[in-house]
Scaffold this motif. Structure first.
Motif, short mmCIF file in Angstrom:
data_model
loop_
_atom_site.label_atom_id
_atom_site.label_comp_id
_atom_site.label_asym_id
_atom_site.label_seq_id
_atom_site.Cartn_x
_atom_site.Cartn_y
_atom_site.Cartn_z
N MET A 144 0.84 -1.21 0.00
CA MET A 144 0.00 0.00 0.00
C MET A 144 0.87 1.26 0.00
SD MET A 144 -3.03 -1.18 -0.22
CE MET A 144 -2.34 -2.61 -1.07
N ALA A 145 1.95 1.23 0.77
CA ALA A 145 2.86 2.38 0.79
C ALA A 145 3.50 2.59 -0.58
CB ALA A 145 3.94 2.16 1.86
N ALA A 146 3.89 1.49 -1.24
CA ALA A 146 4.51 1.59 -2.56
C ALA A 146 3.55 2.19 -3.58
CB ALA A 146 4.99 0.21 -3.02
N ILE A 147 2.27 1.79 -3.50
CA ILE A 147 1.26 2.37 -4.41
C ILE A 147 1.15 3.87 -4.17
CG2 ILE A 147 -1.20 2.42 -4.95
CD1 ILE A 147 -1.23 -0.62 -4.36
N GLN A 148 1.09 4.26 -2.89
CA GLN A 148 1.00 5.68 -2.56
C GLN A 148 2.22 6.44 -3.08
OE1 GLN A 148 -1.34 7.39 0.31
NE2 GLN A 148 -2.50 6.22 -1.20
N VAL A 149 3.40 5.90 -2.85
CA VAL A 149 4.62 6.55 -3.32
C VAL A 149 4.61 6.71 -4.84
CG1 VAL A 149 7.12 6.25 -3.58
CG2 VAL A 149 6.03 5.90 -1.36
N PHE A 150 4.12 5.69 -5.55
CA PHE A 150 4.02 5.77 -7.01
C PHE A 150 3.15 6.95 -7.44
CE2 PHE A 150 1.31 4.86 -10.70
CZ PHE A 150 2.28 4.85 -11.69
N TYR A 151 1.99 7.10 -6.81
CA TYR A 151 1.09 8.21 -7.17
C TYR A 151 1.74 9.56 -6.90
CZ TYR A 151 -3.07 5.46 -8.28
OH TYR A 151 -3.98 4.61 -8.89
N TYR A 152 2.41 9.66 -5.75
CA TYR A 152 3.03 10.94 -5.41
C TYR A 152 4.17 11.27 -6.38
CZ TYR A 152 0.35 11.55 -1.17
OH TYR A 152 -0.69 11.75 -0.30
N PHE A 207 5.58 9.54 4.63
CA PHE A 207 5.17 10.77 5.30
C PHE A 207 6.00 11.96 4.82
CE2 PHE A 207 5.68 13.74 8.88
CZ PHE A 207 4.36 14.06 9.14
N LEU A 208 7.32 11.80 4.73
CA LEU A 208 8.18 12.90 4.30
C LEU A 208 7.96 13.24 2.83
CD1 LEU A 208 11.50 11.94 6.11
CD2 LEU A 208 9.92 13.79 6.72
N LEU A 209 7.80 12.23 2.00
CA LEU A 209 7.53 12.47 0.57
C LEU A 209 6.20 13.18 0.40
CD1 LEU A 209 8.17 12.04 -2.45
CD2 LEU A 209 6.97 9.84 -2.27
N GLN A 210 5.19 12.70 1.10
CA GLN A 210 3.87 13.31 1.04
C GLN A 210 3.92 14.77 1.50
OE1 GLN A 210 1.02 12.29 4.13
NE2 GLN A 210 -0.57 11.97 2.58
N GLY A 211 4.60 15.03 2.58
CA GLY A 211 4.69 16.39 3.10
C GLY A 211 5.37 17.32 2.13
N PHE A 212 6.44 16.85 1.49
CA PHE A 212 7.15 17.68 0.53
C PHE A 212 6.27 18.02 -0.67
CE2 PHE A 212 10.17 17.91 -3.14
CZ PHE A 212 10.75 19.12 -2.80
N ILE A 213 5.56 17.02 -1.20
CA ILE A 213 4.68 17.24 -2.34
C ILE A 213 3.52 18.16 -1.95
CG2 ILE A 213 3.15 16.16 -4.03
CD1 ILE A 213 6.12 15.58 -4.47
N TYR A 214 2.93 17.92 -0.78
CA TYR A 214 1.83 18.76 -0.31
C TYR A 214 2.28 20.22 -0.15
CZ TYR A 214 -1.64 15.11 0.71
OH TYR A 214 -2.58 14.11 0.63
N TYR A 215 3.45 20.39 0.41
CA TYR A 215 3.94 21.76 0.64
C TYR A 215 4.04 22.52 -0.68
CZ TYR A 215 6.95 25.62 2.07
OH TYR A 215 7.47 26.87 2.30
N LYS A 216 4.64 21.88 -1.67
CA LYS A 216 4.80 22.53 -2.97
C LYS A 216 3.46 22.77 -3.65
CE LYS A 216 8.38 22.92 -4.87
NZ LYS A 216 9.35 24.04 -4.98
N ALA A 217 2.58 21.77 -3.61
CA ALA A 217 1.28 21.88 -4.28
C ALA A 217 0.37 22.88 -3.58
CB ALA A 217 0.62 20.51 -4.36
N MET A 218 0.40 22.90 -2.25
CA MET A 218 -0.43 23.85 -1.51
C MET A 218 0.00 25.28 -1.77
SD MET A 218 -1.03 21.93 2.15
CE MET A 218 -2.23 20.60 2.31
N ASN A 219 1.28 25.49 -1.97
CA ASN A 219 1.75 26.82 -2.35
C ASN A 219 1.24 27.20 -3.73
OD1 ASN A 219 3.88 28.38 -0.57
ND2 ASN A 219 4.20 26.22 -0.18
N LYS A 220 1.19 26.24 -4.64
CA LYS A 220 0.68 26.51 -5.98
C LYS A 220 -0.78 26.95 -5.94
CE LYS A 220 3.84 25.32 -9.24
NZ LYS A 220 5.03 25.29 -8.40
#
Length: 372
Positions: free
Chosen positions: A16-24, A322-335
């Motif tokens: 499940m984590a690998a699937i999530q990482v793929f999407y991110y 968690f760290l990958l998600q946070g990094f992507i969220y931070y950039k996307a939320m700024n956008k």
């Protein structure tokens, strides 16, 4: 032969984590690191803005002047379709049409047979539009700036026929407001990222543009007229392609709406929206479903792996995601100008598990016939 259930649980958690990482990494980085392409031409198109309203006199009075006073040097008209309203919408439109000569009110006094929801008034507005480029929004929406029309129409170059915009909600106090905006952000993260990956599947009627010829070439909403919803997402799902779809992520091109203030009304609104997703193309249903499925199982399998397998290995996998998600969220939320939500994202991400439970049955419900 013994069955190693702890190892199986941990393997399922890693899957499940690998699937999530793929999407991110494959999809969501496209929005997070998006850079606006340089415009090859500065042509300004004549634009028909179409707004449909039913019993929204106050919203029309509050928001329509912001649309009518856009800082657009080229020609534009605003078509306001008043769909069988019982309030003072007619008189508001008559009042506004005096100072604003580019406002064209259309009064509908009879319900359409066999066509539910917003599709009939929107089809009438599109039919009456003078210009090829259509820009759609709702009566409860206000452009974020006077450059909304200019920025949205600027996406129509190199054969583009569709422009997807962001329909944001006003920032208000309270946790419900944050939940609404976080859900809106997650939806946008997906439909913008999929579009940038060449797989557009939806837009939002609060901020959407397409060509009139595209609408009539595909026979409008005829393929899903029986459904009250889908005038935005199902139509885009039907006609959008890798080559004909663009995204507009300028903050000045957003629209802003008042969010729901009660849990019950917000839940009803979201449940109504989800009834259309069963009609998406198969590939889109699969990809969206796989992401939701992996997200839904992620936290229960994390807890099971910590308890029954190895706590530090489980937390190591969780920490990477968690760290990958946070990094992507931070950039996307700024956008998308939702950066105030970033510090709450761990809590809001767990909330998504309850969100799936709350709205899962909406996927199987018959939609209501009304659009208001």
């Amino acid at each position: 032969m013994s069955v190693y259930w702890p190892e199986i649980l941990f393997a399922a958690f890693c899957a499940m984590a690998a699937i999530q990482v793929f999407y991110y990494l494959y999809f969501f980085t496209r929005l997070a690191f998006y850079k606006k392409p340089k415009a090859e031409s500065s042509m300004q198109h004549a634009v028909s803005v179409v707004v449909c309203a039913r019993d929204e006199a106050q919203n029309l009075a509050d928001n329509l002047p912001e649309v009518l006073q856009q800082e657009y040097r080229s020609t534009f008209e605003v078509i306001a379709v008043n769909d069988n309203s019982f309030d003072d919408s007619k008189y508001v439109l008559e009042y506004l049409s005096k100072p604003f000569r580019n406002l064209r009110p259309i009064e509908l006094k009879q319900e359409a047979r066999l066509i539910n929801g917003k599709k009939f008034p929107l089809s009438i507005g599109i039919k009456e539009a003078k210009y090829e480029l259509l820009l759609l929004t709702d009566a409860d929406c206000k452009p974020a700036s006077g450059k909304w029309i200019e920025l949205m129409q600027g996406a129509f170059s190199n054969g583009k026929e569709i422009a997807l915009g962001y329909g944001a909600y006003y920032k208000k106090p309270g946790f419900l407001n944050k939940l609404i905006r976080f859900e809106t952000f997650l939806s946008a993260l997906q439909y913008f990222s999929y579009a940038l990956a060449g797989m557009p599947y939806m837009g939002v009627g609060r901020n959407l543009a397409y060509k009139k010829e595209l609408f009539f070439r595909n026979k409008g909403f005829s393929s899903h007229n029986q459904l009250p919803g889908g005038d935005d997402d199902l139509f885009i799902n039907q006609v959008a392609t890798k080559k004909n779809t663009a995204v507009v992520l300028d903050e000045e091109a957003f629209t802003l709406s008042e969010p729901k203030t009660r849990w019950s009304t917000w839940r009803s609104q979201k449940a109504r929206h989800y009834t259309t997703s069963n009609h998406y193309k198969g590939i889109h249903k699969f990809l969206l479903g796989l992401f939701a499925f992996s997200h839904f199982l992620f936290y229960p399998l994390l807890a099971a792996s910590i308890i029954f397998f190895n706590w530090w290995m489980a937390l190591a996998v969780f920490g990477f995601r968690f760290l990958l998600q946070g990094f992507i969220y931070y950039k996307a939320m700024n956008k998308l100008n939702e950066k105030d939500l970033f510090w709450l994202y761990p809590l809001l991400d767990i909330w998504q598990w309850f969100y799936y439970l709350l709205f899962a049955n909406s996927l199987f419900k018959k939609p209501k016939a009304n659009w208001k």
